[in-house]
Motif scaffolding. Structure first.
Motif, PDB file in Angstrom:
ATOM      1  N   ARG A  87     -18.858   2.898 -50.379  1.00 31.07           N
ATOM      2  CA  ARG A  87     -18.996   1.905 -49.316  1.00 31.07           C
ATOM      3  C   ARG A  87     -18.085   0.746 -49.704  1.00 31.07           C
ATOM      4  O   ARG A  87     -17.721   0.624 -50.884  1.00 31.07           O
ATOM      5  CB  ARG A  87     -20.448   1.424 -49.170  1.00 31.07           C
ATOM      6  CG  ARG A  87     -20.986   0.789 -50.435  1.00 31.07           C
ATOM      7  CD  ARG A  87     -22.331   0.109 -50.260  1.00 31.07           C
ATOM      8  NE  ARG A  87     -22.592  -0.739 -51.435  1.00 31.07           N
ATOM      9  CZ  ARG A  87     -23.526  -1.661 -51.506  1.00 31.07           C
ATOM     10  NH1 ARG A  87     -24.329  -1.866 -50.485  1.00 31.07           N
ATOM     11  NH2 ARG A  87     -23.679  -2.387 -52.598  1.00 31.07           N
ATOM     12  N   SER A  90     -19.387  -4.576 -52.897  1.00 27.26           N
ATOM     13  CA  SER A  90     -20.136  -5.824 -52.757  1.00 27.26           C
ATOM     14  C   SER A  90     -19.211  -6.994 -53.094  1.00 27.26           C
ATOM     15  O   SER A  90     -18.447  -6.938 -54.058  1.00 27.26           O
ATOM     16  CB  SER A  90     -21.327  -5.808 -53.711  1.00 27.26           C
ATOM     17  OG  SER A  90     -21.828  -7.127 -53.876  1.00 27.26           O
ATOM     18  N   SER A 240     -25.845  -7.416 -49.305  1.00 31.00           N
ATOM     19  CA  SER A 240     -26.260  -7.497 -50.713  1.00 31.00           C
ATOM     20  C   SER A 240     -27.771  -7.696 -50.826  1.00 31.00           C
ATOM     21  O   SER A 240     -28.424  -7.080 -51.685  1.00 31.00           O
ATOM     22  CB  SER A 240     -25.539  -8.646 -51.431  1.00 31.00           C
ATOM     23  OG  SER A 240     -24.196  -8.289 -51.670  1.00 31.00           O
TER      24      SER A 240
HETATM   25  C1  OVM Z   1     -24.899  -5.860 -53.890  1.00 29.90           C
HETATM   26  C2  OVM Z   1     -25.782  -5.481 -55.041  1.00 29.90           C
HETATM   27  C3  OVM Z   1     -26.156  -6.436 -55.973  1.00 29.90           C
HETATM   28  C4  OVM Z   1     -26.953  -6.089 -57.055  1.00 29.90           C
HETATM   29  C5  OVM Z   1     -27.362  -4.785 -57.202  1.00 29.90           C
HETATM   30  C6  OVM Z   1     -26.987  -3.852 -56.275  1.00 29.90           C
HETATM   31  C7  OVM Z   1     -27.335  -1.628 -55.546  1.00 29.90           C
HETATM   32  C8  OVM Z   1     -26.188  -4.193 -55.184  1.00 29.90           C
HETATM   33  O1  OVM Z   1     -24.384  -6.981 -53.891  1.00 29.90           O
HETATM   34  O2  OVM Z   1     -24.726  -5.043 -52.983  1.00 29.90           O
HETATM   35  O3  OVM Z   1     -27.422  -2.603 -56.487  1.00 29.90           O
END
Ligand code: OVM
Length: 405
Positions: A87, A90, A240
């Protein structure tokens, strides 16, 4: 394409062929953690041609050193410089300064202690109501299904301001996101068929016109109106919250309830002194480490102990192993409310330290305080079942029996 991924040398580090993502290890990772800590500051994991840090001091130092241990090549095993992420990355977790900083500041404000003050009373009432409902059905229940997985889903999606429809997608989406940091094993394969559907739903929830007019989501969009982040960043900042904020709190609360069910003396301490609820949650996060690991990537040849990790290589940080390192913690395997758990790396450390930790603490504090008001004793009432995830330490089921006052 993958042929250009830096490979091939253990850099003189001790080597292990353990698979941290195998079901055997995920069922009980503690023996592997100890073996990695004892083997040295750095261990080469031959199966994945990556390096592991498991001692508290080394993990702590590396987490603080974002310059040499970057996040923008991905905090999973796969390297964004050579492989397409599943994806769009982030904008906070998988970013380095300076790009990381504006969205981080926005989330920090939106999720900060001041913003949470207006949620506290309502969440306490919601927690009391859930505990009353559960206990009205009987004194045996599943601490995961009926409490830990129910409470966050009652309060957090409303606090963000997403629509009601489809909220059952949140846990599977997060579960897949955390699996995706690991290797492309069976856990990732299990989630892959639903990725398109789950991602489409999550991405829709991040749109301004879909979000409620108040809430964390609206606050993030308001920050983009002020120019603190761009309108392109706003939906990714909301994403997020939805990715990182659900499974983590469910498993953190599960860990806390399991800890109390297996440490009855600590439950009595909490009941005598309910203000210990926050410390108890942090101690549970130290003890269980709901987020077990994250990767970093070396931006340069970087020395850890006697080993120079070559530029471009991935490094697996064992938060969980650091949190039970006897070099740092007295009697580390004991869940103990009289210890000061601050300094644990269960939320990470440094510029990427969990930005939602105040939200997580408030959720945990609310539900455990509500339970402590009514429940005199809590014990395990049947076989507990682990939930395996490449990154998370989780429970599927914790049958408990309680006695009321
Ligand atoms: C994000 C994010 C932040 C912390 C952990 C995480 C799947 C994802 O910013 O998407 O785990």
């Amino acid at each position: 394409m993958t042929a250009t991924v830096p490979t091939g040398t253990s850099a003189g580090a001790p080597t292990s062929d353990v698979d941290p993502f195998s079901h055997e290890v995920l069922e009980d990772p503690l023996p592997m953690h100890e073996a990695l800590r004892e083997a040295g500051s750095v261990v080469h994991l031959s199966r994945y041609d990556t390096f592991a840090l498991a001692r508290y001091d080394d993990v702590h130092e590396a987490l603080l050193n974002w310059q040499d241990f970057q996040s923008s090549a991905g905090v999973g095993l796969s390297n964004f410089r050579y492989e397409e992420p599943w994806r769009p990355p982030s904008i906070v977790l998988e970013a380095d300064p300076p790009r990381h900083d504006a969205p981080r500041r926005v989330l920090q404000k939106v999720l900060g202690p001041r913003a949470l003050r207006r949620l506290r009373e309502g969440w306490a009432a919601d927690a009391d109501a859930l505990v009353d409902e559960v206990l009205a059905r009987g004194t045996s229940f599943d601490a995961v299904r009926d409490v830990a997985a129910t409470f966050p889903l009652r309060v957090f999606p409303d606090a963000v301001g997403i629509q009601e429809e489809g909220r059952e997608h949140l846990l599977p989406y997060g579960d897949h996101a955390f699996n995706a940091f690991g290797p492309a094993n069976d856990l990732v394969a299990k989630g892959t068929p639903r990725v398109a559907e789950l991602s489409a739903w999550v991405n829709t929830q991040c749109r301004r016109e879909v979000l409620a007019p108040t809430g964390f989501g609206a606050d993030i969009w308001a920050a983009s109106d002020r120019g603190d982040i761009t309108p392109e960043q706003a939906p990714l900042a909301v994403r997020s919250l939805l990715t990182a904020g659900v499974d983590t709190t469910v498993h953190g609360i599960s860990a806390l309830l399991y800890a109390f069910a297996t440490h009855p003396d600590q439950w009595q301490r909490l009941r005598a002194e309910p203000s210990l609820a926050r410390t108890a949650f942090d101690e549970a996060v130290r003890w269980e480490s709901p987020v077990q690991t994250f990767f970093r990537t070396a931006t340069t040849d970087v020395r850890v102990g006697d080993v120079v990790i070559p530029e471009g290589r991935k490094i697996l940080m064992f938060l969980a192993a650091a949190n039970r390192d006897p070099r740092r913690w007295a009697d580390p395997d004991r869940f103990d409310l009289s210890r000061d758990p601050s300094g644990h790396v269960g939320f990470g450390m440094g510029i990427h330290q969990c930005v939602g930790q105040h939200v997580a603490r408030l959720e945990a504090e609310s539900i455990v305080t509500a339970l402590a008001r009514r429940v005199a004793t809590i014990e395990i009432a049947g076989p507990t079942v682990r939930h395996h995830n490449n990154t998370l330490r989780a429970w599927e089921s914790i049958p408990v029996r309680v006695a009321l006052d």
